[in-house]
Design a protein around this motif. Structure first.
Motif, mmCIF file in Angstrom:
data_model
loop_
_atom_site.group_PDB
_atom_site.id
_atom_site.type_symbol
_atom_site.label_atom_id
_atom_site.label_comp_id
_atom_site.label_asym_id
_atom_site.label_seq_id
_atom_site.Cartn_x
_atom_site.Cartn_y
_atom_site.Cartn_z
ATOM 1 N N ALA A 130 -87.535 -20.270 -27.228
ATOM 2 C CA ALA A 130 -86.743 -19.969 -28.249
ATOM 3 C C ALA A 130 -86.421 -21.219 -29.335
ATOM 4 C CB ALA A 130 -85.625 -19.266 -26.908
ATOM 5 N N PHE A 131 -87.000 -22.117 -28.953
ATOM 6 C CA PHE A 131 -86.448 -23.188 -30.247
ATOM 7 C C PHE A 131 -85.412 -24.203 -29.720
ATOM 8 C CE2 PHE A 131 -88.641 -20.275 -32.794
ATOM 9 C CZ PHE A 131 -90.116 -20.729 -33.485
ATOM 10 N N THR A 187 -95.281 -20.822 -37.343
ATOM 11 C CA THR A 187 -94.562 -21.168 -36.076
ATOM 12 C C THR A 187 -95.289 -22.389 -35.878
ATOM 13 O OG1 THR A 187 -94.016 -19.109 -35.072
ATOM 14 C CG2 THR A 187 -94.439 -21.071 -33.620
ATOM 15 N N ALA A 219 -84.139 -26.247 -34.968
ATOM 16 C CA ALA A 219 -84.502 -24.965 -34.203
ATOM 17 C C ALA A 219 -83.665 -23.720 -35.048
ATOM 18 C CB ALA A 219 -83.239 -25.466 -32.551
ATOM 19 N N LEU A 220 -81.828 -23.795 -35.294
ATOM 20 C CA LEU A 220 -82.474 -22.526 -36.421
ATOM 21 C C LEU A 220 -83.319 -22.113 -36.895
ATOM 22 C CD1 LEU A 220 -77.863 -23.513 -35.815
ATOM 23 C CD2 LEU A 220 -79.223 -21.608 -34.571
ATOM 24 N N LEU A 266 -85.339 -20.063 -35.765
ATOM 25 C CA LEU A 266 -85.443 -19.220 -34.860
ATOM 26 C C LEU A 266 -85.403 -17.957 -36.735
ATOM 27 C CD1 LEU A 266 -82.964 -20.210 -32.241
ATOM 28 C CD2 LEU A 266 -84.836 -18.757 -32.105
ATOM 29 N N SER A 275 -88.290 -17.252 -37.923
ATOM 30 C CA SER A 275 -89.046 -15.806 -36.688
ATOM 31 C C SER A 275 -88.545 -14.590 -37.226
ATOM 32 C CB SER A 275 -89.403 -16.460 -35.474
ATOM 33 O OG SER A 275 -89.906 -17.426 -34.920
ATOM 34 N N TYR A 276 -87.525 -14.717 -37.211
ATOM 35 C CA TYR A 276 -86.494 -13.088 -36.806
ATOM 36 C C TYR A 276 -86.926 -12.444 -38.639
ATOM 37 C CZ TYR A 276 -82.884 -9.845 -37.485
ATOM 38 O OH TYR A 276 -82.046 -8.738 -37.462
#
Length: 260
Positions: free
Chosen positions: A236-237, A76, A53-54, A57, A60-61
């Motif tokens: 948000a994952f 994604t 998940a991290l 994120l 994406s960021y």
């Protein structure tokens, strides 16, 4: 239920079927077993789910911060391709539960080394190369449609135009073909490398053979994985904290039923 009973439950006879034959009902059994493994050792599942998940994120960021939104969609969409390698530690957790082996962080984290011959690491290289290939192909499709649309098409509003929808459909078809080939290669090869002393080419060919012999059942499994991971990523994952470990453990049990 003891650990031995747990293992016996997963190896129950399957109505005189040929060894390795899968049925749709096996998917439900595997998911239930995967959930039980997650509940029995949640710290490992949450750990690997958090890493995945991290990473999503952070990716994406990074793309948004650099203004490279056009790369965000293919990255994604292709991100689930990395899930099998992330799940290696989860396969080891399930294997140890079956055999009543002690659960330790060094053993679980060390699963990525396989049997000490770096075969899993070789598979990891293939997985990351495939992810990069997917991103490049998807971005190429995206770029072709952007050129056709002209100025102003870089905004997300472009996706809701007829040309944008066509682009998504074309990209989805190409992505589905790539993902299916990748799924057939990895679905049982990585669990096999965790389980047995073998080389990654043998594991890949074994995975392809089982996929061929159980085509429609494994197509259903691939679709279920895609839907569950996609739904988890929309939150948000964070949904991956649960979905990834359950699917990872379930894939191990499906491997056990396909290659008992």
């Amino acid at each position: 239920m003891s650990q031995g009973d747990h293992a016996n439950e997963l190896q129950t006879p399957r109505d005189q079927r040929h060894s390795g034959d899968l049925q749709i009902g096996d998917l439900r059994v595997a998911l239930i077993a995967g959930w039980k493994d997650f509940v029995a050792a949640p710290r490992y599942g949450l750990f690997f789910g958090a890493i995945y998940a991290l990473a999503g994120l952070a990716l994406s960021y990074l793309l948004i911060a650099r203004g490279e939104v056009s790369w965000l969609i293919p990255a994604t969409a292709g991100f689930p391709l990395l899930a099998p390698f992330t799940a290696v530690g989860l396969y080891e957790v399930s294997r140890r539960r079956e055999l009543d082996l002690p659960m330790t962080w060094p053993a679980i984290l060390g699963a990525v080394r396989g049997r000490g011959d770096e075969q899993i690491l070789s598979m990891g290289v293939i997985i990351f190369v495939a992810f990069g290939f997917w991103v490049i192909i998807a971005h190429l499709v995206f770029s072709i449609f952007l050129v056709e649309a002209g100025a102003g098409s870089e905004s997300l509003a472009f996706l809701f135009t007829s040309l944008g929808i066509t682009m998504l459909l074309v990209g989805s078809v190409i992505g589905a073909v790539i993902a299916l080939v990748f799924f057939a290669i990895t679905v049982f090869s990585l669990p096999m490398l965790v389980d047995k002393q073998t080389d990654f080419l043998t594991a890949i060919f074994t995975s392809l053979r089982v996929f061929r012999d159980n085509f429609w059942v494994l197509i259903a499994w691939a679709a279920l994985i895609a839907v569950m991971l996609g739904a988890a990523m929309t939150l948000a994952f964070l949904g991956l904290l649960i979905v990834l470990p359950v699917l990872g453990h379930a894939t191990w049990h499906l491997y056990r039923r396909a290659l008992p």
